[in-house]
Design an enzyme around this catalytic site. Structure first.
Site, short mmCIF file in Angstrom:
data_model
loop_
_atom_site.label_atom_id
_atom_site.label_comp_id
_atom_site.label_asym_id
_atom_site.label_seq_id
_atom_site.Cartn_x
_atom_site.Cartn_y
_atom_site.Cartn_z
N SER A 120 0.84 -1.20 0.00
CA SER A 120 0.00 0.00 0.00
C SER A 120 0.87 1.24 0.00
CB SER A 120 -0.89 0.02 1.24
OG SER A 120 -1.42 1.34 1.39
N HIS B 140 -1.17 -1.37 -4.30
CA HIS B 140 -2.42 -1.03 -3.60
C HIS B 140 -2.49 0.49 -3.40
CE1 HIS B 140 -5.88 -2.17 -1.06
NE2 HIS B 140 -5.50 -1.20 -0.24
N ASP C 43 -4.75 3.48 -1.88
CA ASP C 43 -5.83 3.78 -0.94
C ASP C 43 -6.36 5.18 -1.20
OD1 ASP C 43 -6.07 1.46 0.81
OD2 ASP C 43 -4.00 1.91 1.38
N MET D 179 -9.04 8.00 -0.18
CA MET D 179 -9.87 8.39 0.97
C MET D 179 -10.36 9.82 0.80
SD MET D 179 -7.57 6.85 4.07
CE MET D 179 -6.78 5.24 3.95
N HIS E 221 -8.32 0.88 -4.01
CA HIS E 221 -9.26 0.67 -2.89
C HIS E 221 -9.94 1.99 -2.59
CE1 HIS E 221 -9.57 -0.56 1.67
NE2 HIS E 221 -10.76 -0.41 1.10
N MET F 194 -12.24 4.32 -0.66
CA MET F 194 -12.92 4.57 0.62
C MET F 194 -13.54 5.96 0.53
SD MET F 194 -9.89 2.89 2.91
CE MET F 194 -8.76 3.04 1.53
N MET G 214 -11.11 -6.18 5.60
CA MET G 214 -10.33 -5.18 6.36
C MET G 214 -10.04 -5.74 7.75
SD MET G 214 -10.12 -2.20 4.50
CE MET G 214 -9.13 -1.57 5.80
N GLY H 211 -8.79 3.97 7.20
CA GLY H 211 -8.47 5.39 7.38
C GLY H 211 -6.99 5.67 7.50
N GLY I 73 -2.75 3.97 7.82
CA GLY I 73 -1.79 2.86 7.85
C GLY I 73 -1.24 2.71 9.26
N GLY I 74 -0.52 1.63 9.47
CA GLY I 74 0.21 1.45 10.73
C GLY I 74 -0.63 1.09 11.95
N ASP J 169 -6.37 -6.63 4.32
CA ASP J 169 -5.82 -5.26 4.35
C ASP J 169 -5.87 -4.72 5.77
OD1 ASP J 169 -5.07 -2.67 3.78
OD2 ASP J 169 -6.81 -2.21 2.52
N GLY K 252 -2.68 -4.02 9.08
CA GLY K 252 -1.88 -4.65 10.12
C GLY K 252 -1.20 -5.94 9.70
N GLY L 131 1.26 -1.97 4.12
CA GLY L 131 1.78 -0.61 4.01
C GLY L 131 3.01 -0.43 4.86
C1 DX5 Z 1 -6.35 1.45 5.60
C2 DX5 Z 1 -5.88 1.07 4.22
C3 DX5 Z 1 -4.76 0.12 4.20
C4 DX5 Z 1 -3.51 0.58 4.89
C5 DX5 Z 1 -2.77 -0.63 5.35
O1 DX5 Z 1 -7.53 2.16 5.49
O2 DX5 Z 1 -6.93 0.51 3.47
O3 DX5 Z 1 -4.48 -0.28 2.87
O4 DX5 Z 1 -2.68 1.34 4.07
O5 DX5 Z 1 -1.68 -0.20 6.06
P1 DX5 Z 1 -0.91 -1.11 7.09
O6 DX5 Z 1 -0.38 -2.30 6.33
O7 DX5 Z 1 0.20 -0.21 7.57
O8 DX5 Z 1 -1.87 -1.49 8.17
ZN ZN Z 2 -6.46 -0.42 1.47
#
Ligand code: DX5
Ligand code: ZN
Length: 219
Positions: free
Chosen positions: A8, A33, A35, A37, A66, A68, A137, A142, A144-145, A174, A176, A196
């Site tokens: 991501s 990937h 994202d 938003m 993706h 959102m 999910m 919303g 990463g991390g 997707d 963690g 990500g």
């Molecule tokens: C969250 C995103 C994910 C995110 C994953 O809303 O859809 O794609 O970037 O990030 P990690 O792998 O750091 O959880």
């Molecule tokens: Zn995503």
């Protein structure tokens, strides 16, 4: 079943996104990937179709977009034209999920549907004939991390639902995902892993090792 990795770019260096996309491509990413938003469907704002279009020449890998955003229907064509290969939507992002998926297919793209942690699989049981990818999910969307929410039964149930169709549908996880959680979700039936923070956190010199370790290859 071969495991596909979809880094991501939410966790990439946004000041040099083209270079980052080339780096994960060279490091062995299968999908990229992206994202998207809107600050409304989720509490963050990221990138739009102009950025997807600008990134397109930097990789020929699958652009796994993706969305959102809500309402989502207004923007499907823009992302298709920008070069998305897979367009994934959330059932809550429009009034008529079936029509949204039909629109994505009519645009010539693969259609994905994404379930928030609290959205049950029953939300998509009637659209399985249209989907090419189911995204589970394992964080609230919303950011990463965040830490992995262990929805392994949901992943197993999704795998059973997909197998019952007899069609080739990706089961993507997707949120963690790291070396440990990757093992668990693969065992539960996932075949595409988004990551990500885990891929990007140590810089470009480490992308290939991170990607290999998610696949379960010896590193
Ligand atoms: C969250 C995103 C994910 C995110 C994953 O809303 O859809 O794609 O970037 O990030 P990690 O792998 O750091 O959880
Ligand atoms: Zn995503």
């Amino acid at each position: 079943m071969s495991i596909l990795i979809s880094p991501s770019i939410l966790s990439a260096d946004f000041a040099r996104l083209g270079d980052e996309v080339r780096a994960i491509d060279a490091a062995g990413a299968d999908y990229i990937h992206i994202d998207v938003m809107d600050g409304h469907f989720v509490p963050n704002i990221t990138i739009g179709p102009a950025v997807v279009k600008a990134l397109r020449p930097h990789s020929s890998k699958v652009f796994d977009v993706h969305l959102m955003i809500s309402p989502v229907d207004l923007f499907l064509k823009d992302f298709a034209d920008a070069g998305a290969d897979i367009i994934t939507v959330h059932p809550e992002a429009g009034a008529h999920l079936h029509r949204t998926l039909q629109t994505i297919k009519a645009l010539g793209k693969k259609a994905g549907v994404s379930l928030n942690p609290s959205t049950p699989l029953s939300a998509i049981v009637h659209v399985m004939d249209l989907v090419d990818l189911v995204l589970i999910m394992t964080v609230n969307p919303g950011f990463g991390g965040q830490s992995f929410i262990p929805l392994l039964d949901k992943v197993r149930d999704a795998r059973a639902m997909i197998d019952a169709t007899g069609r080739d549908i990706d089961l993507e996880i997707d949120g963690g995902v790291n070396q440990e959680t990757a093992r668990d979700v693969i065992k539960a039936g996932a075949n595409v892993l988004v990551a990500g923070n885990y891929v990007f956190k140590n810089g470009q010199g480490h992308y290939a090792t991170a990607i290999r370790s998610l696949r379960g290859d010896a590193v």
